[in-house]
Motif scaffolding. Structure first.
Motif, PDB file in Angstrom:
ATOM      1  N   VAL A  88       0.830  -1.202   0.000  1.00  6.06           N
ATOM      2  CA  VAL A  88       0.000   0.000   0.000  1.00  6.06           C
ATOM      3  C   VAL A  88       0.860   1.247   0.000  1.00  6.06           C
ATOM      4  N   ASN A  89       1.957   1.238   0.781  1.00 12.65           N
ATOM      5  CA  ASN A  89       2.885   2.373   0.780  1.00 12.65           C
ATOM      6  C   ASN A  89       3.329   2.686  -0.641  1.00 12.65           C
ATOM      7  N   ARG A  90       3.723   1.626  -1.344  1.00 16.30           N
ATOM      8  CA  ARG A  90       4.227   1.816  -2.708  1.00 16.30           C
ATOM      9  C   ARG A  90       3.124   2.312  -3.624  1.00 16.30           C
ATOM     10  N   ILE A  91       1.923   1.745  -3.507  1.00 13.03           N
ATOM     11  CA  ILE A  91       0.808   2.151  -4.365  1.00 13.03           C
ATOM     12  C   ILE A  91       0.497   3.621  -4.183  1.00 13.03           C
ATOM     13  N   LEU A  92       0.386   4.070  -2.925  1.00 14.27           N
ATOM     14  CA  LEU A  92       0.058   5.467  -2.674  1.00 14.27           C
ATOM     15  C   LEU A  92       1.160   6.390  -3.174  1.00 14.27           C
TER      16      LEU A  92
ATOM     17  N   ARG B  63      -7.538   5.123 -15.289  1.00 12.71           N
ATOM     18  CA  ARG B  63      -8.137   4.406 -14.165  1.00 12.71           C
ATOM     19  C   ARG B  63      -7.087   3.974 -13.136  1.00 12.71           C
ATOM     20  N   ALA B  64      -5.854   3.753 -13.605  1.00 14.16           N
ATOM     21  CA  ALA B  64      -4.830   3.165 -12.735  1.00 14.16           C
ATOM     22  C   ALA B  64      -4.592   3.965 -11.452  1.00 14.16           C
ATOM     23  N   PRO B  65      -4.366   5.288 -11.501  1.00  8.82           N
ATOM     24  CA  PRO B  65      -4.156   6.019 -10.250  1.00  8.82           C
ATOM     25  C   PRO B  65      -5.416   6.093  -9.395  1.00  8.82           C
ATOM     26  N   LEU B  66      -6.602   6.075 -10.023  1.00 11.59           N
ATOM     27  CA  LEU B  66      -7.845   6.058  -9.255  1.00 11.59           C
ATOM     28  C   LEU B  66      -7.933   4.754  -8.461  1.00 11.59           C
ATOM     29  N   TYR B  67      -7.634   3.653  -9.133  1.00 12.79           N
ATOM     30  CA  TYR B  67      -7.646   2.345  -8.486  1.00 12.79           C
ATOM     31  C   TYR B  67      -6.625   2.283  -7.351  1.00 12.79           C
ATOM     32  N   ALA B  68      -5.452   2.874  -7.585  1.00 11.80           N
ATOM     33  CA  ALA B  68      -4.401   2.829  -6.565  1.00 11.80           C
ATOM     34  C   ALA B  68      -4.867   3.476  -5.266  1.00 11.80           C
ATOM     35  N   GLU B  69      -5.545   4.635  -5.380  1.00 11.25           N
ATOM     36  CA  GLU B  69      -6.037   5.284  -4.163  1.00 11.25           C
ATOM     37  C   GLU B  69      -7.147   4.462  -3.508  1.00 11.25           C
ATOM     38  N   MET B  70      -8.052   3.918  -4.316  1.00  8.20           N
ATOM     39  CA  MET B  70      -9.127   3.087  -3.764  1.00  8.20           C
ATOM     40  C   MET B  70      -8.561   1.920  -2.963  1.00  8.20           C
ATOM     41  N   LEU B  71      -7.609   1.227  -3.558  1.00 12.24           N
ATOM     42  CA  LEU B  71      -6.994   0.080  -2.892  1.00 12.24           C
ATOM     43  C   LEU B  71      -6.257   0.505  -1.633  1.00 12.24           C
ATOM     44  N   GLY B  72      -5.474   1.584  -1.738  1.00  8.65           N
ATOM     45  CA  GLY B  72      -4.701   2.032  -0.591  1.00  8.65           C
ATOM     46  C   GLY B  72      -5.565   2.435   0.579  1.00  8.65           C
ATOM     47  N   VAL B  73      -6.607   3.220   0.324  1.00 10.67           N
ATOM     48  CA  VAL B  73      -7.473   3.675   1.407  1.00 10.67           C
ATOM     49  C   VAL B  73      -8.252   2.512   2.003  1.00 10.67           C
ATOM     50  N   ASP B  74      -8.741   1.611   1.165  1.00  8.08           N
ATOM     51  CA  ASP B  74      -9.450   0.433   1.669  1.00  8.08           C
ATOM     52  C   ASP B  74      -8.568  -0.352   2.627  1.00  8.08           C
TER      53      ASP B  74
END
Length: 321
Positions: free
Chosen positions: A5-9, A88-99
């Protein structure tokens, strides 16, 4: 998982910087660009959903992860295309990270929407004009969620930055029956000036039907333009609305840059005159938001810094509901 998640954000923020820099060099035309296709919220690809079979939900509206980009016809588009993989990729990254960071054991629902670009926030007039489209998308998504996905469960409403601005509008439009099922609303990284019966400022860690709002800076001169004062504000570390300071300790992550490897012990205090969170002792790299950011404004860190406190508080308010 936390390292991932750190890396994704981190990559999500870096991707936005690259996108903004690249598009600023592209030829611009002044005509009205074709709008991206409206999301169909009956289509599961227009949602990020984690069903944990819980008794309560989190409905989360993501922040700005989109920069202006040039269409094949040469026009500049100011809105995300939720059907285009690269956008979509950065949108997905935030969704996954926050979840992963804050949902805990609750169900999680986050809609893709045609968010307006970061450049849209360079002036109040641009923001007011362009945020209508994303508000319309999220309004439709929220109605679909309530009718088809929520199952009459209590829910947390949350949004960060652009998502928080939209979330406040949903809160004001909400009918009374729906509001009575809302555990709490988290408006992260904005200021709230308006009064409304559904905007009740949180006063402690476990009150419900309330709105949680905060905005972090090194000092009050670091506020983003127009964000100098908030009527609703709380310290997310000690959950107080006075100036009593709280200690926040963040652990290093091996996947973050060397400048962020040290363990930070910070003092977080609510400034009573402005409603801002004053952060003392932050030594990690000061990531400045492109175009509208200021050094010493910790807007991009509003979830990351308080991730543990947010996760624990969401669980506490859900249990108290």
């Amino acid at each position: 998982m936390s390292q991932t998640v750190n890396r994704i954000l981190r990559l999500s923020s870096v991707a936005l910087v690259i996108l903004v820099a690249w598009t600023s060099c592209q030829p611009r035309k002044t005509g009205i660009a074709q709008l991206p296709k409206a999301p169909d919220y009956q289509d599961t690809t227009q949602w990020y959903i984690t069903d944990r079979k819980a008794a309560a939900d989190v409905f989360y509206i993501i922040s700005t992860e989109t920069g202006d980009y040039v269409l094949p016809n040469g026009e500049t588009c100011h809105y995300a295309d939720t059907y285009r993989d690269s956008l979509r990729a950065p949108l997905y990254a935030e969704m996954l990270g926050v979840d992963t960071l804050v949902s805990g054991r609750l169900n999680y629902f986050s809609p893709y929407y045609r968010q307006c670009s970061l450049q849209s926030f360079e002036s109040d007039s641009l923001k007011s004009e362009r945020i209508r489209l994303p508000l319309g998308d999220v309004r439709r998504a929220f109605r679909h969620y309530l009718k088809h996905l929520n199952g009459h469960r209590p829910f947390i409403l949350a949004g960060f930055s652009q998502g928080a601005h939209i979330m406040v509008e949903l809160l004001k439009e909400m009918d009374e029956e729906t509001y009575q099922r809302m555990i709490a609303a988290y408006a992260i990284g904005i200021t709230i000036l308006e009064s409304h019966p559904h905007i009740v400022a949180a006063k402690r860690a476990d009150d419900t039907g309330v709105t949680i709002c905060y905005n972090s800076v090194r000092d009050t001169t670091c506020a983003l333009p127009g964000w100098e004062k908030s009527r609703v504000a709380i310290n997310p570390v000690n959950w107080r609305t006075d100036s009593v300071p709280a200690t926040l300790i963040t652990e290093p992550s091996p996947l973050l840059p060397l400048t962020e490897q040290k363990k930070d012990t910070m003092t977080i205090r609510l400034d009573m005159a402005t409603g801002m969170l004053l952060v003392e002792g932050f030594t990690a790299e000061d990531y400045v938001l492109p175009l509208i950011g200021r050094e010493g404004n910790y807007h991009t860190r509003e979830i990351w810094l308080y991730r543990d406190q947010l996760r624990e508080n969401i669980a506490l308010r859900a249990a108290s509901f």
